[in-house]
Design a protein around this motif. Structure first.
Motif, PDB file in Angstrom:
ATOM      1  N   SER A 128       0.826  -1.208   0.000  1.00 49.16           N
ATOM      2  CA  SER A 128       0.000   0.000   0.000  1.00 49.16           C
ATOM      3  C   SER A 128       0.859   1.256   0.000  1.00 49.16           C
ATOM      4  CB  SER A 128      -0.916   0.022   1.223  1.00 49.16           C
ATOM      5  OG  SER A 128      -1.828  -1.035   1.176  1.00 49.16           O
ATOM      6  N   LEU A 129       1.969   1.235   0.731  1.00 49.24           N
ATOM      7  CA  LEU A 129       2.863   2.396   0.782  1.00 49.24           C
ATOM      8  C   LEU A 129       3.478   2.679  -0.586  1.00 49.24           C
ATOM      9  CD1 LEU A 129       4.233   4.542   2.569  1.00 49.24           C
ATOM     10  CD2 LEU A 129       6.040   2.858   3.011  1.00 49.24           C
ATOM     11  N   ILE A 130       3.878   1.632  -1.283  1.00 49.16           N
ATOM     12  CA  ILE A 130       4.443   1.805  -2.628  1.00 49.16           C
ATOM     13  C   ILE A 130       3.385   2.359  -3.584  1.00 49.16           C
ATOM     14  CG2 ILE A 130       5.338   0.535  -4.634  1.00 49.16           C
ATOM     15  CD1 ILE A 130       6.801  -1.284  -2.575  1.00 49.16           C
ATOM     16  N   LEU A 131       2.189   1.774  -3.546  1.00 45.31           N
ATOM     17  CA  LEU A 131       1.109   2.260  -4.408  1.00 45.31           C
ATOM     18  C   LEU A 131       0.755   3.708  -4.076  1.00 45.31           C
ATOM     19  CD1 LEU A 131      -1.208  -0.870  -4.543  1.00 45.31           C
ATOM     20  CD2 LEU A 131       0.206   0.050  -6.378  1.00 45.31           C
ATOM     21  N   TYR A 132       0.736   4.035  -2.800  1.00 42.58           N
ATOM     22  CA  TYR A 132       0.456   5.405  -2.369  1.00 42.58           C
ATOM     23  C   TYR A 132       1.493   6.358  -2.963  1.00 42.58           C
ATOM     24  CZ  TYR A 132       0.268   9.396   0.861  1.00 42.58           C
ATOM     25  OH  TYR A 132       0.201  10.660   1.398  1.00 42.58           O
ATOM     26  N   ILE A 162      -4.135   9.121   5.876  1.00 41.56           N
ATOM     27  CA  ILE A 162      -4.760   8.746   7.143  1.00 41.56           C
ATOM     28  C   ILE A 162      -5.036   7.239   7.168  1.00 41.56           C
ATOM     29  CG2 ILE A 162      -6.879   8.959   8.523  1.00 41.56           C
ATOM     30  CD1 ILE A 162      -6.936  11.909   7.671  1.00 41.56           C
ATOM     31  N   ALA A 163      -5.598   6.740   6.096  1.00 38.46           N
ATOM     32  CA  ALA A 163      -5.870   5.298   6.013  1.00 38.46           C
ATOM     33  C   ALA A 163      -4.569   4.494   6.092  1.00 38.46           C
ATOM     34  CB  ALA A 163      -6.611   4.978   4.724  1.00 38.46           C
ATOM     35  N   ALA A 165      -6.041  14.273  -1.789  1.00 36.46           N
ATOM     36  CA  ALA A 165      -5.957  12.816  -1.941  1.00 36.46           C
ATOM     37  C   ALA A 165      -4.832  12.256  -1.076  1.00 36.46           C
ATOM     38  CB  ALA A 165      -5.737  12.451  -3.406  1.00 36.46           C
ATOM     39  N   ALA A 166      -3.700  12.956  -1.035  1.00 38.72           N
ATOM     40  CA  ALA A 166      -2.562  12.495  -0.234  1.00 38.72           C
ATOM     41  C   ALA A 166      -2.929  12.454   1.248  1.00 38.72           C
ATOM     42  CB  ALA A 166      -1.358  13.410  -0.466  1.00 38.72           C
ATOM     43  N   PHE A 167      -3.639  13.468   1.708  1.00 37.26           N
ATOM     44  CA  PHE A 167      -4.038  13.529   3.116  1.00 37.26           C
ATOM     45  C   PHE A 167      -5.031  12.425   3.465  1.00 37.26           C
ATOM     46  CE2 PHE A 167      -6.746  15.299   6.523  1.00 37.26           C
ATOM     47  CZ  PHE A 167      -5.782  15.384   7.514  1.00 37.26           C
ATOM     48  N   PHE A 219      -1.841   5.388   7.619  1.00 44.66           N
ATOM     49  CA  PHE A 219      -1.369   5.454   8.996  1.00 44.66           C
ATOM     50  C   PHE A 219      -2.034   4.376   9.848  1.00 44.66           C
ATOM     51  CE2 PHE A 219      -2.126   6.863  13.346  1.00 44.66           C
ATOM     52  CZ  PHE A 219      -0.812   6.976  13.792  1.00 44.66           C
ATOM     53  N   PHE A 220      -3.354   4.219   9.716  1.00 38.57           N
ATOM     54  CA  PHE A 220      -4.052   3.210  10.500  1.00 38.57           C
ATOM     55  C   PHE A 220      -3.641   1.795  10.090  1.00 38.57           C
ATOM     56  CE2 PHE A 220      -6.989   6.733  11.439  1.00 38.57           C
ATOM     57  CZ  PHE A 220      -6.944   6.642  12.824  1.00 38.57           C
ATOM     58  N   GLN A 221      -3.364   1.604   8.824  1.00 41.05           N
ATOM     59  CA  GLN A 221      -2.882   0.300   8.376  1.00 41.05           C
ATOM     60  C   GLN A 221      -1.511   0.012   8.981  1.00 41.05           C
ATOM     61  OE1 GLN A 221      -2.581  -0.142   4.122  1.00 41.05           O
ATOM     62  NE2 GLN A 221      -2.411  -2.357   4.250  1.00 41.05           N
ATOM     63  N   ALA A 222      -0.641   1.022   9.042  1.00 39.87           N
ATOM     64  CA  ALA A 222       0.679   0.854   9.659  1.00 39.87           C
ATOM     65  C   ALA A 222       0.541   0.571  11.151  1.00 39.87           C
ATOM     66  CB  ALA A 222       1.527   2.097   9.431  1.00 39.87           C
ATOM     67  N   ALA A 223      -0.379   1.266  11.813  1.00 39.41           N
ATOM     68  CA  ALA A 223      -0.597   1.046  13.242  1.00 39.41           C
ATOM     69  C   ALA A 223      -1.010  -0.394  13.513  1.00 39.41           C
ATOM     70  CB  ALA A 223      -1.651   2.013  13.768  1.00 39.41           C
ATOM     71  N   LYS A 224      -1.827  -0.928  12.642  1.00 37.09           N
ATOM     72  CA  LYS A 224      -2.261  -2.326  12.809  1.00 37.09           C
ATOM     73  C   LYS A 224      -1.126  -3.295  12.491  1.00 37.09           C
ATOM     74  CE  LYS A 224      -5.719  -5.647  11.343  1.00 37.09           C
ATOM     75  NZ  LYS A 224      -6.775  -5.955  10.400  1.00 37.09           N
ATOM     76  N   ALA A 225      -0.404  -3.043  11.410  1.00 38.66           N
ATOM     77  CA  ALA A 225       0.655  -3.965  10.987  1.00 38.66           C
ATOM     78  C   ALA A 225       1.813  -4.003  11.982  1.00 38.66           C
ATOM     79  CB  ALA A 225       1.170  -3.574   9.605  1.00 38.66           C
TER      80      ALA A 225
END
Length: 102
Positions: A28-32, A63-64, A57-59, A66-72
Motif C-alpha cells: 500500500s505504501l508503494i502504491l500510495y 490517514i488510512a 488525496a494524499a491527506f 497510517f491506520f494500516q501501519a498502526a495495525k501492521a
C-alpha cells in the motif's frame, strides 16, 4: 506433546498472519507513493501549483495508510489479536472465579 505441537502451529500461523499484514502495508505504501506522485505531476502539469489539489488525496489516503501501519506494526494494542486473546482469557478466568463461589 500434542499441546506443544498445537501451540507451535498457532505461533507459526500468527507470525505468518503478521508478516502478511506487514507485506500489505508496504504494498500500500508503494502504491500510495506512485499514485500520489502521479497526481502531483498531473497537478503541476495542469496548473503549476496554483492550487495543489493532489494534497487532498494524499491527506485522505495518508490517514488510512497510517491506520494500516498502526495495525501492521502493533502501535495500538487494541488492534492486535494478542489483546483479544488476553481479554478472552481474562473474561474466562472471571467466569471461573464466579462459578467457584456459586
Amino acid at each position: 506433546m500434542d499441546l506443544n505441537k498445537e501451540n507451535r502451529e498457532n505461533k507459526y500461523l500468527r507470525a505468518k498472519e503478521r508478516v502478511e499484514e506487514i507485506k500489505k502495508f508496504y504494498t500500500s505504501l508503494i502504491l500510495y507513493s506512485l499514485f500520489i506522485g502521479f497526481l502531483a505531476a498531473l497537478n503541476y502539469y495542469t496548473n503549476e501549483w496554483r492550487y495543489m489539489w493532489f494534497l487532498w488525496a494524499a491527506f485522505g489516503w495518508g490517514i488510512a495508510l497510517f491506520f494500516q501501519a498502526a495495525k501492521a506494526f502493533r502501535w495500538n494494542p487494541f488492534l492486535s489479536k494478542d489483546w483479544e486473546e488476553k481479554k478472552m482469557k481474562e473474561f474466562l478466568e472471571e467466569e471461573d472465579k464466579k462459578n467457584q463461589w456459586n
